[in-house]
Scaffold this active site. Structure first.
Site: not given
Ligand code: FPP
Length: 230
Positions: A12, A17, A60, A63, A195
């Protein structure tokens, strides 16, 4: 010191970031993807056998389309850029989730990746893609009934066999980066005795030292599984 065999990660904080550094959430996903490669290498170094990564949840889909399209683009980019190296490094890749309802081109890539890496054994990396724990359980119960299972046949082992994670041991450790303390519908059955580690860093910044700190803290934990001693 006990060592974990299976680590699950909720990666997350990519969006925050990316916004902070580049005013662009998608940049966070891009650097998050680059970090996946590094973390896989770290895990091999410390002999982790299973690594499960939450890459796209059933929630997701809520989004903006632009972000979903970018995540799917990244998935293909990941395949094109990294597949040969991962395969050469003896990494087995599996996918868990509702793979019926994803775009056809991704389904084809997933099948190729799973087929070509199925005999690798340095580590198994499991991508949870279009994954939701509640939908996994609903799917399992439907199949249990479809197969006319008798009531007396139902036990924990049978339910395990109907989950996407069939044949994969439960995670010993869950790591969630990004500072939030919740499970977000991730592996609810399988994390029963894991854990939990909540890290106050966004996923692209999570590094080897953070991982080693978690492993060290896990190593001195007394896991009682509901009893008095291990
Ligand atoms: C959560 O951060 C992350 C995700 C929903 C996607 C994770 C994906 C990757 C690390 C890269 C993609 C990899 C592949 C293989 C498709 P967030 O967007 O919820 O962050 P936030 O909480 O800051 O909004």
């Amino acid at each position: 010191m006990i060592s974990p065999s299976h680590i699950a990660i909720i990666m997350d904080g990519n969006g925050r970031w990316g916004l902070k550094k580049y005013n662009d959430r998608n940049k966070g996903h891009y650097y998050g993807l680059l970090n996946i490669n590094k973390v896989i290498e770290h895990c091999i170094k410390i002999k982790i056998k299973y690594l499960t990564l939450y890459t796209f949840s059933t929630e997701n889909w809520n989004r903006p389309k632009k972000e979903i399209d970018y995540l799917f683009f990244l998935f293909k980019f990941f395949y094109k850029k990294n597949f040969n190296k991962l395969n050469k490094n003896n990494i087995k890749i599996k996918f868990i989730g509702d793979l019926k309802n994803i775009p056809k081109d991704l389904k084809i890539i997933i099948k190729k990746i799973e087929d070509k890496t199925k005999n690798n054994d340095a580590i198994t990396v499991i991508f949870a893609f279009n994954y939701g724990a509640k939908s996994e359980l609903v799917n399992a119960f439907k199949n249990i009934i479809k197969n006319k299972t008798k009531v007396y046949e139902i036990n924990e082992e049978l339910i395990n066999n109907y989950l996407y994670t069939n044949n994969i041991p439960d995670p010993d450790i869950l790591i969630r980066t990004g500072g939030e303390k919740r499970l977000s519908n991730f592996l609810l059955w399988q994390l029963s005795y894991a854990e939990l580690f909540f890290i106050n860093k966004n996923w692209p910044d999570f590094n080897f030292f953070d991982l080693k700190k978690v492993i060290k803290a896990f190593g001195v934990t007394k896991r009682k599984f509901g009893g008095l001693n291990e």
